[in-house]
Design a protein around this motif. Structure first.
Motif, short mmCIF file in Angstrom:
data_model
loop_
_atom_site.label_atom_id
_atom_site.label_comp_id
_atom_site.label_asym_id
_atom_site.label_seq_id
_atom_site.Cartn_x
_atom_site.Cartn_y
_atom_site.Cartn_z
N ILE A 86 0.89 -1.21 -0.16
CA ILE A 86 0.05 0.00 -0.15
C ILE A 86 1.02 1.12 0.05
O ILE A 86 1.85 1.50 0.87
CB ILE A 86 -0.87 -0.01 1.16
N ASN A 87 0.50 2.17 -0.62
CA ASN A 87 1.13 3.56 -0.61
C ASN A 87 0.62 4.44 0.35
O ASN A 87 -0.67 5.09 -0.17
CB ASN A 87 1.29 3.97 -2.25
N LEU A 88 0.78 4.48 1.23
CA LEU A 88 -0.12 5.16 2.38
C LEU A 88 0.04 6.82 2.15
O LEU A 88 -0.77 7.38 2.69
CB LEU A 88 0.51 4.77 3.85
N LYS A 89 0.90 7.22 1.28
CA LYS A 89 0.82 8.73 0.96
C LYS A 89 -0.57 9.11 -0.03
O LYS A 89 -0.93 9.92 0.09
CB LYS A 89 2.18 9.35 0.05
N ASN A 90 -0.81 8.05 -0.81
CA ASN A 90 -1.89 8.16 -1.59
C ASN A 90 -3.23 7.82 -1.25
O ASN A 90 -4.07 7.90 -2.25
CB ASN A 90 -1.39 7.61 -3.21
N THR A 91 -3.34 7.09 -0.14
CA THR A 91 -4.54 6.32 0.11
C THR A 91 -5.41 7.40 0.99
O THR A 91 -4.88 8.52 1.68
CB THR A 91 -4.40 5.09 1.09
N LEU A 92 -6.72 7.30 1.28
CA LEU A 92 -7.54 8.15 2.10
C LEU A 92 -7.42 7.81 3.39
O LEU A 92 -6.95 6.90 3.99
CB LEU A 92 -9.22 7.50 1.78
N LYS A 93 -7.05 8.98 4.11
CA LYS A 93 -6.86 8.95 5.53
C LYS A 93 -7.80 9.94 6.12
O LYS A 93 -8.30 11.00 5.70
CB LYS A 93 -5.40 9.91 5.91
N VAL A 94 -8.26 9.76 7.34
CA VAL A 94 -9.06 10.44 8.20
C VAL A 94 -8.52 10.63 9.55
O VAL A 94 -8.00 9.85 10.07
CB VAL A 94 -10.39 9.60 8.39
N SER A 116 -15.21 3.51 2.34
CA SER A 116 -14.12 3.39 1.53
C SER A 116 -14.48 4.05 0.28
O SER A 116 -15.45 3.66 -0.42
CB SER A 116 -13.50 1.78 1.36
N LYS A 117 -13.54 4.65 -0.28
CA LYS A 117 -13.70 5.39 -1.50
C LYS A 117 -12.81 4.44 -2.47
O LYS A 117 -12.63 4.66 -3.79
CB LYS A 117 -13.14 6.77 -1.66
N LYS A 118 -12.29 3.18 -2.04
CA LYS A 118 -11.32 2.49 -2.79
C LYS A 118 -12.04 1.89 -4.29
O LYS A 118 -11.57 2.02 -5.29
CB LYS A 118 -10.66 1.40 -2.01
N LYS A 119 -13.43 1.55 -4.00
CA LYS A 119 -13.91 1.13 -5.22
C LYS A 119 -14.04 2.21 -6.20
O LYS A 119 -14.23 1.71 -7.42
CB LYS A 119 -15.30 0.45 -4.71
N ASN A 120 -14.34 3.30 -5.78
CA ASN A 120 -14.52 4.37 -6.89
C ASN A 120 -13.24 5.08 -7.03
O ASN A 120 -13.42 6.03 -7.97
CB ASN A 120 -15.44 5.51 -6.02
N ASN A 121 -12.11 4.59 -6.63
CA ASN A 121 -10.67 5.11 -6.97
C ASN A 121 -10.68 6.46 -6.76
O ASN A 121 -9.72 7.25 -7.48
CB ASN A 121 -10.30 4.63 -8.51
N LYS A 122 -11.38 7.16 -5.74
CA LYS A 122 -11.32 8.38 -5.31
C LYS A 122 -10.38 8.52 -3.98
O LYS A 122 -11.00 8.02 -2.83
CB LYS A 122 -12.58 9.23 -5.03
N GLU A 123 -9.16 8.84 -3.94
CA GLU A 123 -8.38 8.82 -2.93
C GLU A 123 -8.17 10.30 -2.65
O GLU A 123 -7.34 11.03 -3.29
CB GLU A 123 -6.97 8.17 -3.23
N THR A 124 -8.50 10.70 -1.45
CA THR A 124 -8.34 11.98 -0.82
C THR A 124 -7.84 11.87 0.60
O THR A 124 -7.72 10.89 1.27
CB THR A 124 -9.57 12.82 -0.91
N SER A 125 -7.71 13.26 1.33
CA SER A 125 -7.49 13.02 2.62
C SER A 125 -8.63 14.05 3.18
O SER A 125 -8.92 14.80 2.84
CB SER A 125 -6.09 13.74 3.00
#
Length: 133
Positions: A86-94, A116-125
């Motif tokens: 996993i690239n934690l810099k680019n994954t959703l964080k809360v 999880s936005k993983k299925k929609n491929n929207k990765e934000t913070s």
């Protein structure tokens, strides 16, 4: 007299160096934010970071990951190999403002609240007091 004082100081220094456990000397490597943390850092109120795409937490205060393992919730300084790619810099964080050592107690509500936005491929913070903003 000065020579004796210097010799005594040096002897005390050596004694303390050898008396300290090696983990205390090596612990300096773990200080600071994890490599995936933002360059500006986290707000002082933030204690935990939740990764909803993978359903685990990072405790910023203790520097440990909290994840669901085979035998329940596990706490470790290293992320298990299961999450290794996993690239934690680019994954959703809360960012969570929870004053607890066990954010996983609220996991069922976190799963619902931060889907999880993983299925929609929207990765934000997301930042806030346990709320998405």
């Amino acid at each position: 007299m000065k020579t004796k004082l210097k010799l005594f100081g040096f002897a005390m220094f050596l004694t303390l160096m050898f008396a300290m456990p090696s983990s205390a000397v090596c612990q300096e490597k773990r200080n600071g934010p994890p490599p995936w943390a933002p360059a500006h850092g986290y707000r002082a109120k933030v204690r935990h970071v939740y990764f909803p795409d993978y359903n685990f937490y990072y405790d910023l205060q203790k520097g440990v990951y909290i994840y669901l393992g085979k035998n329940g919730w596990q706490v470790n300084v290293n992320l298990p190999s299961l999450f290794g790619s996993i690239n934690l810099k680019n994954t959703l964080k809360v960012e969570l403002d929870l004053s607890t050592d066990t954010p996983q107690k609220y996991n069922s509500s976190h799963i619902k609240k931060y889907k999880s936005k993983k299925k929609n491929n929207k990765e934000t913070s997301s930042k806030g007091n346990g709320n998405k903003k």
